[in-house]
Design a protein around this motif. Structure first.
Motif, PDB file in Angstrom:
ATOM      1  N   TYR A  11      53.714 -32.912 -42.374  1.00  0.00           N
ATOM      2  CA  TYR A  11      52.019 -32.681 -41.719  1.00  0.00           C
ATOM      3  C   TYR A  11      51.108 -32.990 -43.072  1.00  0.00           C
ATOM      4  N   GLY A  50      57.162 -26.781 -38.840  1.00  0.00           N
ATOM      5  CA  GLY A  50      56.016 -26.658 -39.796  1.00  0.00           C
ATOM      6  C   GLY A  50      55.466 -25.242 -39.615  1.00  0.00           C
ATOM      7  N   ARG A  85      51.636 -25.876 -41.135  1.00  0.00           N
ATOM      8  CA  ARG A  85      50.666 -26.210 -39.715  1.00  0.00           C
ATOM      9  C   ARG A  85      50.254 -24.928 -39.185  1.00  0.00           C
ATOM     10  N   LYS A 238      50.039 -32.546 -33.236  1.00  0.00           N
ATOM     11  CA  LYS A 238      49.784 -33.254 -34.465  1.00  0.00           C
ATOM     12  C   LYS A 238      48.639 -34.047 -34.760  1.00  0.00           C
ATOM     13  N   LEU A 241      45.422 -31.883 -35.336  1.00  0.00           N
ATOM     14  CA  LEU A 241      45.150 -30.776 -36.274  1.00  0.00           C
ATOM     15  C   LEU A 241      43.923 -30.751 -36.950  1.00  0.00           C
TER      16      LEU A 241
END
Ligand SMILES: CC/C=C\C/C=C\CCCC/C=C/C(=O)SCCNC(=O)CCNC(=O)[C@H](O)C(C)(C)COP(=O)(O)OP(=O)(O)OC[C@H]1O[C@@H](n2cnc3c(N)ncnc32)[C@H](O)[C@@H]1OP(=O)(O)O
Length: 294
Positions: A11, A50, A85, A238, A241
């Motif tokens: 990430y 994450g 995350r 993802k 984000l």
């Protein structure tokens, strides 16, 4: 308790990419600036998903003192740097998420300790409210006053049944700080209900909190709540984000600016209130009433 941080190269680092909000020039005192290992929290990170889980563990009530709040705050800032995350905030207790500020430490305390406590509360709120991480409060017990503050500063709330949640300050003759008021209004479906709740010190049951929109979901067990928390975090892809984090920040920027402008005033109000003999007398009686329940 040992902290375990697992590096998550998958990430991108949100903290590096999201522009930090301006912090006022004055550095506010905190008794929590320490590098000691955590005593009151455990942090685990699932390197597959994450997702980090920060568990509050200060028995019996997860009452918030300066050291404890400093630990929570540092864990959040560490996670931002560790390519994490999302964050699930929960309690090791099966009964209490957090009973709010440690009132035993507010009783007959000297000014320096009161200042340390309040600055730690301000710093923790600021960090949790403004973090680019996706935040979920898994409320597996009562969440009163500062405990409710942790929940409403998060983005999503999942609560177990038969507990209590709310902000009870006015009941004891204290005004709700404007940053907590703004945070509460930010999540309630109606400003009118928010005003009503905070002026009347309304404490909700889990079930009525769901109906009112103070919490987003109920779960019948902690395991189910963990699954629902992960599902909420996973609902953001993802790819999105960064855009998500910036949008969250834009939504919260004005509340944070107002807080920075009023930070000293907010501290002054707390210090003068807590030093009043009538307030200390009340606190003594209130603490006795908690003990008398036994
Ligand atoms: C009074 C307000 C003072 C200042 C506020 C100033 C400005 C407002 C700013 C707003 C920011 C936030 C402020 C706050 O958070 S103030 C804290 C307010 N919190 C409460 O009023 C909660 C009080 N506690 C309870 O109602 C119950 O304990 C609770 C959480 C519903 C759980 O009930 P139960 O399961 O029956 O457990 P017990 O009551 O037996 O409690 C177990 C154990 O914990 C101790 N304890 C509980 N709350 C606190 C606390 N806040 N601080 C310190 N200790 C606490 C309790 O005494 C018991 O201890 P023991 O050793 O006897 O086992």
């Amino acid at each position: 308790m040992a902290t375990r941080i697992i590096h998550l190269p998958k990430y991108s680092r949100l903290s590096c990419l999201v522009k930090p909000l301006t912090i006022s020039a004055r550095t506010f005192a905190t008794a929590t600036a320490s590098t000691n290992p955590p005593q009151f929290t455990t942090l685990s990170v699932d390197d597959r998903t994450g997702i980090a889980t920060l568990t509050l563990n200060r028995p019996p009530a997860n009452a918030l003192n300066a050291l404890f709040m400093g630990e929570i705050q540092r864990s959040i800032t560490d996670l931002e740097k560790e390519n994490c995350r999302g964050l699930i905030l929960t309690s090791s207790s099966q009964r209490i998420f957090s009973a709010g500020l440690d009132l035993k430490e507010c009783y007959k305390a000297d000014v320096a300790s009161l200042e340390g406590l309040w600055c730690a509360l301000q710093n923790l709120w600021r960090t949790l409210f403004s973090t680019p991480l996706i935040t979920v409060a898994l409320i597996n017990g009562h969440a009163i006053a500062g405990g409710c503050m942790l929940a409403v500063s998060s983005e999503y709330r999942i609560m177990l049944p038969n507990f209590k949640i709310g902000v009870n300050e006015t009941m004891v003759g204290l005004a709700v700080p404007s940053w907590l008021m703004d945070t509460y209004i930010n999540i309630m479906p109606s400003r009118r209900i928010a005003e009503w709740d905070l002026t009347s010190s309304r404490i909700y049951s889990s079930e009525s909190a769901l109906k009112a929109g103070l919490v987003d979901e109920l779960a019948s067990s902690k395991e189910e709540a963990l699954q629902k928390s992960a599902a909420f975090i996973d609902s953001f892809s993802k790819r999105t984000l960064m855009a998500r984090a910036i949008t969250k920040q834009q939504f919260r920027a004005e509340i944070l600016r107002n807080f920075e402008q009023n930070r000293q005033h907010d501290l002054d109000i707390y210090l003068s209130t807590m030093q009043k003999p009538s307030m200390q007398e009340f606190l003594g009686e209130y603490l006795q009433s908690l003990d008398a329940k036994k």
